[in-house]
Scaffold this motif. Structure first.
Motif, PDB file in Angstrom:
ATOM      1  N   LEU A 138     -13.550  16.340  -0.048  1.00 16.12           N
ATOM      2  CA  LEU A 138     -13.247  16.821   1.295  1.00 16.12           C
ATOM      3  C   LEU A 138     -14.479  16.787   2.187  1.00 16.12           C
ATOM      4  CD1 LEU A 138     -11.444  18.137   3.408  1.00 16.12           C
ATOM      5  CD2 LEU A 138     -11.901  20.352   2.337  1.00 16.12           C
ATOM      6  N   LEU A 139     -15.638  17.100   1.655  1.00 12.54           N
ATOM      7  CA  LEU A 139     -16.855  17.107   2.468  1.00 12.54           C
ATOM      8  C   LEU A 139     -17.109  15.729   3.081  1.00 12.54           C
ATOM      9  CD1 LEU A 139     -19.345  18.588   3.494  1.00 12.54           C
ATOM     10  CD2 LEU A 139     -20.508  17.980   1.356  1.00 12.54           C
ATOM     11  N   LEU A 140     -16.932  14.676   2.294  1.00  9.63           N
ATOM     12  CA  LEU A 140     -17.119  13.321   2.810  1.00  9.63           C
ATOM     13  C   LEU A 140     -16.085  13.002   3.885  1.00  9.63           C
ATOM     14  CD1 LEU A 140     -17.940  11.254  -0.404  1.00  9.63           C
ATOM     15  CD2 LEU A 140     -19.512  12.170   1.295  1.00  9.63           C
ATOM     16  N   GLN A 141     -14.866  13.466   3.696  1.00  6.10           N
ATOM     17  CA  GLN A 141     -13.834  13.218   4.694  1.00  6.10           C
ATOM     18  C   GLN A 141     -14.144  13.937   6.006  1.00  6.10           C
ATOM     19  OE1 GLN A 141      -9.712  13.339   3.393  1.00  6.10           O
ATOM     20  NE2 GLN A 141     -10.328  13.240   1.248  1.00  6.10           N
ATOM     21  N   LEU A 142     -14.628  15.161   5.923  1.00  2.00           N
ATOM     22  CA  LEU A 142     -14.985  15.897   7.146  1.00  2.00           C
ATOM     23  C   LEU A 142     -16.108  15.199   7.887  1.00  2.00           C
ATOM     24  CD1 LEU A 142     -14.887  19.592   5.867  1.00  2.00           C
ATOM     25  CD2 LEU A 142     -13.220  18.445   7.334  1.00  2.00           C
ATOM     26  N   VAL A 143     -17.112  14.754   7.154  1.00  2.00           N
ATOM     27  CA  VAL A 143     -18.224  14.034   7.785  1.00  2.00           C
ATOM     28  C   VAL A 143     -17.728  12.740   8.423  1.00  2.00           C
ATOM     29  CG1 VAL A 143     -20.387  12.819   7.310  1.00  2.00           C
ATOM     30  CG2 VAL A 143     -19.970  15.053   6.284  1.00  2.00           C
ATOM     31  N   PHE A 144     -16.802  12.048   7.747  1.00  2.00           N
ATOM     32  CA  PHE A 144     -16.241  10.814   8.308  1.00  2.00           C
ATOM     33  C   PHE A 144     -15.512  11.088   9.617  1.00  2.00           C
ATOM     34  CE2 PHE A 144     -12.385   8.244   8.784  1.00  2.00           C
ATOM     35  CZ  PHE A 144     -12.929   6.981   8.911  1.00  2.00           C
ATOM     36  N   GLU A 202     -15.653  19.428  17.061  1.00  2.00           N
ATOM     37  CA  GLU A 202     -15.962  20.073  15.785  1.00  2.00           C
ATOM     38  C   GLU A 202     -14.703  20.671  15.163  1.00  2.00           C
ATOM     39  OE1 GLU A 202     -19.548  19.652  18.173  1.00  2.00           O
ATOM     40  OE2 GLU A 202     -17.638  20.644  18.587  1.00  2.00           O
ATOM     41  N   PHE A 203     -13.960  21.396  15.979  1.00  2.00           N
ATOM     42  CA  PHE A 203     -12.724  21.985  15.472  1.00  2.00           C
ATOM     43  C   PHE A 203     -11.705  20.900  15.160  1.00  2.00           C
ATOM     44  CE2 PHE A 203      -8.523  24.011  16.294  1.00  2.00           C
ATOM     45  CZ  PHE A 203      -8.538  24.873  15.216  1.00  2.00           C
ATOM     46  N   GLY A 204     -11.653  19.869  15.999  1.00  2.00           N
ATOM     47  CA  GLY A 204     -10.719  18.770  15.766  1.00  2.00           C
ATOM     48  C   GLY A 204     -11.003  18.050  14.456  1.00  2.00           C
ATOM     49  N   ALA A 205     -12.291  17.801  14.162  1.00  2.00           N
ATOM     50  CA  ALA A 205     -12.653  17.134  12.912  1.00  2.00           C
ATOM     51  C   ALA A 205     -12.320  18.001  11.709  1.00  2.00           C
ATOM     52  CB  ALA A 205     -14.142  16.789  12.922  1.00  2.00           C
ATOM     53  N   LEU A 206     -12.621  19.297  11.800  1.00  2.00           N
ATOM     54  CA  LEU A 206     -12.311  20.208  10.697  1.00  2.00           C
ATOM     55  C   LEU A 206     -10.811  20.270  10.452  1.00  2.00           C
ATOM     56  CD1 LEU A 206     -13.036  22.456   8.649  1.00  2.00           C
ATOM     57  CD2 LEU A 206     -12.826  24.083  10.540  1.00  2.00           C
ATOM     58  N   LEU A 207     -10.042  20.448  11.506  1.00  2.00           N
ATOM     59  CA  LEU A 207      -8.600  20.583  11.357  1.00  2.00           C
ATOM     60  C   LEU A 207      -7.976  19.296  10.825  1.00  2.00           C
ATOM     61  CD1 LEU A 207      -6.363  22.641  11.792  1.00  2.00           C
ATOM     62  CD2 LEU A 207      -6.040  21.731  14.090  1.00  2.00           C
ATOM     63  N   SER A 275     -11.904  25.863   4.084  1.00  4.06           N
ATOM     64  CA  SER A 275     -12.259  26.006   5.497  1.00  4.06           C
ATOM     65  C   SER A 275     -13.715  26.408   5.672  1.00  4.06           C
ATOM     66  CB  SER A 275     -11.353  27.040   6.170  1.00  4.06           C
ATOM     67  OG  SER A 275     -11.600  28.345   5.652  1.00  4.06           O
ATOM     68  N   SER A 276     -14.354  26.943   4.615  1.00  4.52           N
ATOM     69  CA  SER A 276     -15.768  27.313   4.709  1.00  4.52           C
ATOM     70  C   SER A 276     -16.671  26.095   4.844  1.00  4.52           C
ATOM     71  CB  SER A 276     -16.179  28.121   3.472  1.00  4.52           C
ATOM     72  OG  SER A 276     -16.006  27.367   2.289  1.00  4.52           O
ATOM     73  N   LEU A 277     -16.143  24.887   4.620  1.00  8.98           N
ATOM     74  CA  LEU A 277     -16.922  23.657   4.816  1.00  8.98           C
ATOM     75  C   LEU A 277     -17.058  23.304   6.291  1.00  8.98           C
ATOM     76  CD1 LEU A 277     -15.507  21.427   1.933  1.00  8.98           C
ATOM     77  CD2 LEU A 277     -17.738  22.534   2.037  1.00  8.98           C
ATOM     78  N   VAL A 281     -19.491  20.241   9.903  1.00  9.04           N
ATOM     79  CA  VAL A 281     -19.184  19.550  11.164  1.00  9.04           C
ATOM     80  C   VAL A 281     -19.583  20.388  12.375  1.00  9.04           C
ATOM     81  CG1 VAL A 281     -17.342  18.178  10.149  1.00  9.04           C
ATOM     82  CG2 VAL A 281     -16.810  20.425  11.107  1.00  9.04           C
ATOM     83  N   GLY A 282     -20.315  21.465  12.149  1.00  6.41           N
ATOM     84  CA  GLY A 282     -20.832  22.260  13.257  1.00  6.41           C
ATOM     85  C   GLY A 282     -19.857  23.222  13.882  1.00  6.41           C
ATOM     86  N   TYR A 283     -18.726  23.486  13.214  1.00  8.37           N
ATOM     87  CA  TYR A 283     -17.767  24.450  13.751  1.00  8.37           C
ATOM     88  C   TYR A 283     -18.189  25.852  13.331  1.00  8.37           C
ATOM     89  CZ  TYR A 283     -13.345  26.879  14.579  1.00  8.37           C
ATOM     90  OH  TYR A 283     -12.380  27.771  15.012  1.00  8.37           O
ATOM     91  N   THR A 284     -18.210  26.766  14.277  1.00 12.72           N
ATOM     92  CA  THR A 284     -18.700  28.118  14.018  1.00 12.72           C
ATOM     93  C   THR A 284     -17.581  28.980  13.452  1.00 12.72           C
ATOM     94  OG1 THR A 284     -20.142  27.847  15.941  1.00 12.72           O
ATOM     95  CG2 THR A 284     -19.993  30.041  14.999  1.00 12.72           C
ATOM     96  N   ASP A 285     -17.541  29.070  12.131  1.00 13.83           N
ATOM     97  CA  ASP A 285     -16.555  29.920  11.476  1.00 13.83           C
ATOM     98  C   ASP A 285     -17.257  31.150  10.908  1.00 13.83           C
ATOM     99  OD1 ASP A 285     -17.992  28.726   9.430  1.00 13.83           O
ATOM    100  OD2 ASP A 285     -16.271  28.624   8.081  1.00 13.83           O
ATOM    101  N   LEU A 286     -16.561  31.905  10.080  1.00 11.46           N
ATOM    102  CA  LEU A 286     -17.131  33.128   9.517  1.00 11.46           C
ATOM    103  C   LEU A 286     -18.375  32.833   8.693  1.00 11.46           C
ATOM    104  CD1 LEU A 286     -17.017  36.158   8.889  1.00 11.46           C
ATOM    105  CD2 LEU A 286     -15.461  35.627   6.996  1.00 11.46           C
ATOM    106  N   TYR A 287     -18.329  31.776   7.881  1.00 15.28           N
ATOM    107  CA  TYR A 287     -19.484  31.456   7.041  1.00 15.28           C
ATOM    108  C   TYR A 287     -20.700  31.098   7.890  1.00 15.28           C
ATOM    109  CZ  TYR A 287     -22.388  29.294   3.483  1.00 15.28           C
ATOM    110  OH  TYR A 287     -23.426  28.979   2.653  1.00 15.28           O
TER     111      TYR A 287
END
Length: 334
Positions: A138-144, A202-207, A275-277, A281-287
Motif C-alpha cells: 500500500l505504501l508504494l501505491q500511495l506514493v505512486f 494529499e487527501f485525494g491520493a490517500l483516499l 489510514s495511518s500511512l 503523502v503529506g495528509y495531516t491525520d491523527l498520526y
C-alpha cells in the motif's frame, strides 16, 4: 473402618496429577508471571521517567500548539491547545476512514460481482485488478498516486475539466452551493481555481490508494461469499427467467452476506489502521499531528497512549458494528 476407606484413598491421585486441578494451577502460574512482567516493565518505565523528569502529565494538552493544520474540518490554528490539534487530526482520520470504507465497499462489491460475469473480458479485468493490487504494498501505491498521478496534473486552464468538476495539481474542485444560497461551479480567478468544495491532492491520493487497495481485498471476500451460495440457486433463478444481475442482487447476494460480513470486518479494520500511512503523502491525520506534538513536547508516552487509545477505540467500534450486522444477516432456523 480404616481398612474399608484405604482403597478409596489410594484411588485419589495427588493434586499435581489431577487433570481437573492441573490446568487451573498452570493458568494461575502463567497469570502470575505475566503480572510480574507487567509490574517490572511499569516500574522500569516509572524509574526512567522520574530520572528524566518526565513523569506522566496531561497539563501540556492545554498549552498552545504553535503549529497549524493545512486541511481540517475542525477549525484550528497555532494559538489553540494541543488537544484541539489532536481532535482535528482525529477528525481528518475519521473522514478518510469513513469515505474509504464506503468507496472500497462499492468498488470491492462490483469487482467481486464481476468475477461471475458472463462477459469474459469483464471477468479478466476483475481478476487482474485483484491480483495486481493485492500484491503491491500500500505504501508504494500511495506514493505512486501522489507523486506520479496527482502531482503530475496540470494547473490553471490546462486542468482536467468535467462539468462541475475540475481536477488540477492544486486539488479537486467541485461545484456546490456557495454560502448555502447560490449554486457555483469551479472557475478561474487570476489563474487560480475557486470552488465551493475543494479536496487537496494529499487527501485525494490517500483516499484513492485506500479505496483501490482495500477494494481488491473486499472483492475477494465478496467473490468467496458468492461462490459459497449453492449453484442450484443460480439454476433455479435462470429457469424462472430471472436475469443475471437480478439473480445476483435479489437471490445470491442476500444469502452470501452471512459469509461476506465476517470477512468485511477484517478488511474494514485493516483499512482503518492503514489510514495511518497518510503521513507518506503529506495528509495531516491523527498520526501526523501526534508526531508533531511529540517533537514539540517530548511527551512520548502520553502521545503514544493517545494514539493507541484512538486507533484501538476506532477498531473496536468497527468490530462492534460489524458483529451486530453479522448477527442480523445470519440465517435463523425456525
Amino acid at each position: 473402618m480404616g481398612a474399608e476407606n484405604e482403597p478409596a484413598a489410594k484411588g485419589v491421585p495427588p493434586w499435581w496429577r489431577d487433570r481437573r486441578v492441573l490446568p487451573w494451577v498452570v493458568q494461575a502460574v502463567v497469570g502470575l508471571l505475566v503480572l510480574l512482567l507487567i509490574a517490572f516493565l511499569l516500574g522500569n518505565l516509572v524509574r526512567n521517567l522520574t530520572a528524566a523528569g518526565l513523569l506522566l502529565s496531561w497539563r501540556w494538552l492545554n498549552q498552545p500548539a504553535s503549529f497549524g493544520i493545512a486541511e481540517t474540518i475542525i477549525p484550528f490554528d497555532a494559538t489553540m491547545p494541543y488537544w484541539r490539534g489532536l481532535a482535528a487530526g482525529l477528525a481528518n482520520t475519521l473522514r478518510a476512514v469513513l469515505l474509504g470504507l464506503v468507496g472500497a465497499t462499492i468498488l470491492g462489491t462490483l469487482a467481486g460481482m464481476a468475477s461471475f460475469s458472463r462477459n469474459g473480458l469483464l471477468r479478466g479485468i476483475a481478476r487482474v485488478y485483484v491480483e495486481v493490487i493485492r500484491n503491491i504494498p500500500l505504501l508504494l501505491q500511495l506514493v505512486f498516486w501522489y507523486f506520479v498521478v496527482f502531482l503530475a496534473l496540470p494547473n490553471g486552464a490546462a486542468a482536467v475539466q468535467i462539468p462541475g468538476v475540475v481536477l488540477a495539481k492544486s486539488g479537486l474542485y467541485l461545484a456546490g452551493f456557495e454560502e448555502g444560497v447560490r449554486w457555483t461551479v469551479p472557475h478561474l480567478v487570476n489563474n487560480v481555481w475557486q470552488a465551493p468544495l475543494r479536496v487537496s491532492v494529499e487527501f485525494g491520493a490517500l483516499l484513492t490508494g485506500l479505496i483501490i487497495y482495500s477494494g481488491a481485498f473486499i472483492a475477494e471476500v465478496v467473490r468467496g461469499g458468492i461462490a459459497a451460495v449453492p449453484r442450484g440457486q443460480w439454476e433455479a433463478a435462470s429457469s424462472l427467467g430471472i436475469g443475471w444481475l437480478a439473480t445476483l442482487r435479489w437471490i445470491v447476494l442476500p444469502q452470501a452476506l452471512r459469509v461476506i460480513v465476517p470477512g468485511l470486518n477484517t478488511q474494514y479494520i485493516s483499512l482503518a489502521k492503514n489510514s495511518s500511512l497518510a503521513v507518506a503523502v503529506g495528509y495531516t491525520d491523527l498520526y501526523s499531528v501526534a508526531e508533531t506534538t511529540l517533537n514539540q513536547t517530548g511527551r512520548a508516552v502520553e502521545v503514544y497512549l493517545i494514539l493507541l487509545g484512538a486507533y484501538l477505540g476506532l477498531d473496536l467500534l468497527i468490530s462492534l458494528l460489524m458483529n451486530g450486522l453479522n448477527r442480523f444477516v445470519q440465517i435463523r432456523e425456525r
